[in-house]
Design a protein around this motif. Sequence first.
Motif, PDB file in Angstrom:
ATOM      1  N   LEU A  42       0.833  -1.200   0.000  1.00  0.00           N
ATOM      2  CA  LEU A  42       0.000   0.000   0.000  1.00  0.00           C
ATOM      3  C   LEU A  42       0.870   1.253   0.000  1.00  0.00           C
ATOM      4  CD1 LEU A  42      -2.989  -0.735   2.417  1.00  0.00           C
ATOM      5  CD2 LEU A  42      -2.708  -1.309   0.005  1.00  0.00           C
ATOM      6  N   GLY A  43       1.972   1.200   0.736  1.00  0.00           N
ATOM      7  CA  GLY A  43       2.886   2.334   0.766  1.00  0.00           C
ATOM      8  C   GLY A  43       3.469   2.620  -0.599  1.00  0.00           C
ATOM      9  N   ALA A  44       3.880   1.559  -1.300  1.00  0.00           N
ATOM     10  CA  ALA A  44       4.436   1.726  -2.645  1.00  0.00           C
ATOM     11  C   ALA A  44       3.386   2.308  -3.590  1.00  0.00           C
ATOM     12  CB  ALA A  44       4.943   0.388  -3.167  1.00  0.00           C
ATOM     13  N   GLY A  45       2.153   1.813  -3.478  1.00  0.00           N
ATOM     14  CA  GLY A  45       1.080   2.338  -4.323  1.00  0.00           C
ATOM     15  C   GLY A  45       0.749   3.783  -4.005  1.00  0.00           C
ATOM     16  N   ALA A  46       0.733   4.128  -2.729  1.00  0.00           N
ATOM     17  CA  ALA A  46       0.433   5.505  -2.323  1.00  0.00           C
ATOM     18  C   ALA A  46       1.503   6.465  -2.825  1.00  0.00           C
ATOM     19  CB  ALA A  46       0.311   5.585  -0.803  1.00  0.00           C
ATOM     20  N   GLU A  47       2.766   6.057  -2.739  1.00  0.00           N
ATOM     21  CA  GLU A  47       3.857   6.892  -3.244  1.00  0.00           C
ATOM     22  C   GLU A  47       3.704   7.138  -4.741  1.00  0.00           C
ATOM     23  OE1 GLU A  47       6.332   8.422  -1.777  1.00  0.00           O
ATOM     24  OE2 GLU A  47       6.451   7.559   0.235  1.00  0.00           O
ATOM     25  N   ARG A  48       3.391   6.079  -5.484  1.00  0.00           N
ATOM     26  CA  ARG A  48       3.202   6.236  -6.930  1.00  0.00           C
ATOM     27  C   ARG A  48       2.007   7.142  -7.230  1.00  0.00           C
ATOM     28  NH1 ARG A  48       4.371   3.512 -11.695  1.00  0.00           N
ATOM     29  NH2 ARG A  48       6.410   3.275 -10.706  1.00  0.00           N
ATOM     30  N   PHE A  49       0.923   6.958  -6.474  1.00  0.00           N
ATOM     31  CA  PHE A  49      -0.253   7.797  -6.689  1.00  0.00           C
ATOM     32  C   PHE A  49       0.107   9.269  -6.508  1.00  0.00           C
ATOM     33  CE2 PHE A  49      -4.071   9.974  -5.064  1.00  0.00           C
ATOM     34  CZ  PHE A  49      -4.953   9.734  -6.111  1.00  0.00           C
ATOM     35  N   ALA A  50       0.811   9.589  -5.423  1.00  0.00           N
ATOM     36  CA  ALA A  50       1.173  10.979  -5.149  1.00  0.00           C
ATOM     37  C   ALA A  50       2.030  11.561  -6.264  1.00  0.00           C
ATOM     38  CB  ALA A  50       1.897  11.081  -3.810  1.00  0.00           C
ATOM     39  N   SER A  51       3.016  10.792  -6.731  1.00  0.00           N
ATOM     40  CA  SER A  51       3.892  11.304  -7.784  1.00  0.00           C
ATOM     41  C   SER A  51       3.146  11.447  -9.106  1.00  0.00           C
ATOM     42  CB  SER A  51       5.108  10.386  -7.949  1.00  0.00           C
ATOM     43  OG  SER A  51       4.736   9.100  -8.417  1.00  0.00           O
ATOM     44  N   GLU A  52       2.249  10.494  -9.403  1.00  0.00           N
ATOM     45  CA  GLU A  52       1.480  10.568 -10.650  1.00  0.00           C
ATOM     46  C   GLU A  52       0.498  11.727 -10.642  1.00  0.00           C
ATOM     47  OE1 GLU A  52       1.544   8.789 -13.503  1.00  0.00           O
ATOM     48  OE2 GLU A  52       3.286   7.606 -12.867  1.00  0.00           O
ATOM     49  N   VAL A  53      -0.120  11.987  -9.504  1.00  0.00           N
ATOM     50  CA  VAL A  53      -1.042  13.120  -9.411  1.00  0.00           C
ATOM     51  C   VAL A  53      -0.299  14.427  -9.656  1.00  0.00           C
ATOM     52  CG1 VAL A  53      -2.416  14.495  -7.787  1.00  0.00           C
ATOM     53  CG2 VAL A  53      -2.794  12.040  -7.960  1.00  0.00           C
ATOM     54  N   ALA A  54       0.851  14.583  -9.023  1.00  0.00           N
ATOM     55  CA  ALA A  54       1.642  15.808  -9.213  1.00  0.00           C
ATOM     56  C   ALA A  54       2.025  15.984 -10.678  1.00  0.00           C
ATOM     57  CB  ALA A  54       2.877  15.768  -8.328  1.00  0.00           C
ATOM     58  N   LYS A  55       2.458  14.873 -11.300  1.00  0.00           N
ATOM     59  CA  LYS A  55       2.893  14.941 -12.696  1.00  0.00           C
ATOM     60  C   LYS A  55       1.732  15.203 -13.638  1.00  0.00           C
ATOM     61  CE  LYS A  55       3.905  11.091 -14.854  1.00  0.00           C
ATOM     62  NZ  LYS A  55       4.610   9.841 -15.232  1.00  0.00           N
ATOM     63  N   ARG A  56       0.629  14.495 -13.432  1.00  0.00           N
ATOM     64  CA  ARG A  56      -0.497  14.579 -14.365  1.00  0.00           C
ATOM     65  C   ARG A  56      -1.312  15.860 -14.214  1.00  0.00           C
ATOM     66  NH1 ARG A  56      -1.814   9.507 -16.734  1.00  0.00           N
ATOM     67  NH2 ARG A  56      -0.383   7.851 -16.037  1.00  0.00           N
ATOM     68  N   THR A  57      -1.181  16.539 -13.071  1.00  0.00           N
ATOM     69  CA  THR A  57      -1.903  17.808 -12.882  1.00  0.00           C
ATOM     70  C   THR A  57      -0.974  19.014 -12.959  1.00  0.00           C
ATOM     71  OG1 THR A  57      -1.683  17.800 -10.457  1.00  0.00           O
ATOM     72  CG2 THR A  57      -3.598  16.658 -11.408  1.00  0.00           C
ATOM     73  N   GLY A  58       0.266  18.783 -13.393  1.00  0.00           N
ATOM     74  CA  GLY A  58       1.202  19.884 -13.528  1.00  0.00           C
ATOM     75  C   GLY A  58       1.521  20.565 -12.208  1.00  0.00           C
ATOM     76  N   GLY A  59       1.475  19.798 -11.116  1.00  0.00           N
ATOM     77  CA  GLY A  59       1.782  20.368  -9.810  1.00  0.00           C
ATOM     78  C   GLY A  59       0.639  21.125  -9.168  1.00  0.00           C
ATOM     79  N   SER A  60      -0.551  21.049  -9.763  1.00  0.00           N
ATOM     80  CA  SER A  60      -1.697  21.754  -9.180  1.00  0.00           C
ATOM     81  C   SER A  60      -2.188  21.091  -7.899  1.00  0.00           C
ATOM     82  CB  SER A  60      -2.852  21.811 -10.192  1.00  0.00           C
ATOM     83  OG  SER A  60      -2.477  22.573 -11.319  1.00  0.00           O
TER      84      SER A  60
END
Length: 323
Positions: free
Chosen positions: A38-56
Amino acid sequence: MRIAAALLGLCSIFGAPRAEAQERVLRLGYLFSQSSQLGAGAERFASEVAKRTGGSYRVELYPNGTVGGEVETAEELRQGHLDIAFITSAPFSGIIPDFGVFDIPFLFRDARHAHAVFDGPIGQDYLRKFQQKGLVALAWGENGMRHITNAKRAVTTPEDLKGLSMRVPQSDIMLAGFRAFGVKAEPLAFPALYGALQSGRFDGQENPIAVITASHFEKVQTHLTLSGHVYSWAAMIMSKSAWDALGPAEQKAFVEAAKAAGQVSREVAGRAEIEGVESLRKAGMNVVATVDRAAFERSLQTTTAEFSKTFGAETIRQIKSVR
């Protein structure tokens, strides 16, 4: 509002959100350690959200049950006091009864079978069922195939389980299944489990290998049985209020980020099935690699008949027939 207060306290520890224009901070809670699936998935989610929303958007992570057990976390989501959570299957049969079907012991042949079910039409139908409780499920992830540990004796057949006291998740279906094996099974929230095993309150427990290793249960358990009796799914879930605050493009970005997170959790759980077992063996655990699955299924016949009445024999047949 204990959880809300705890989250505010944590924000003061980790620092206030950055003052960058347009950035919004969302809080994501999960039960296990940062090194878990779950930790690995949460880390990926956070990084993907930042990348896919341009840091918004920035996703702050709260591991180790910081926001409470999973029943409590699901309620915090429902009330909008928490934005996102990566939650395992454990509490949901009590929240949305239809999900109990997936807790039937030995329903799935293996993780590959489970993936085919959850990635197909059945899984997509169940993903929408979260809406019944005002929750938005973004994508499936994985906790893993559940296996048995205990501090008393090796377990190969149902008879070996008789008389053992075991902690089982807060699932009526799993409780019924283990009690059919003659186990003194009782529910307990996960954050209290290690201490309960250490004190001898329970002889054993059952969890995926990734959880067993990340929680260091080898320090308080002697025997590991690779029973694979239940597939424990996980889901990346948002509160409706947080979801509704997103625009259509942002919602798409969050769903894609959740799918990537779910895949990572599957990969970590899968590696743990190989690497984790070996590390537990090296740590001194006695590992039973195979069980008499047919004997376990025979022991469940009466209980399985009740499960068929509850969930429908055709539903169970459809799940078992997926290839």
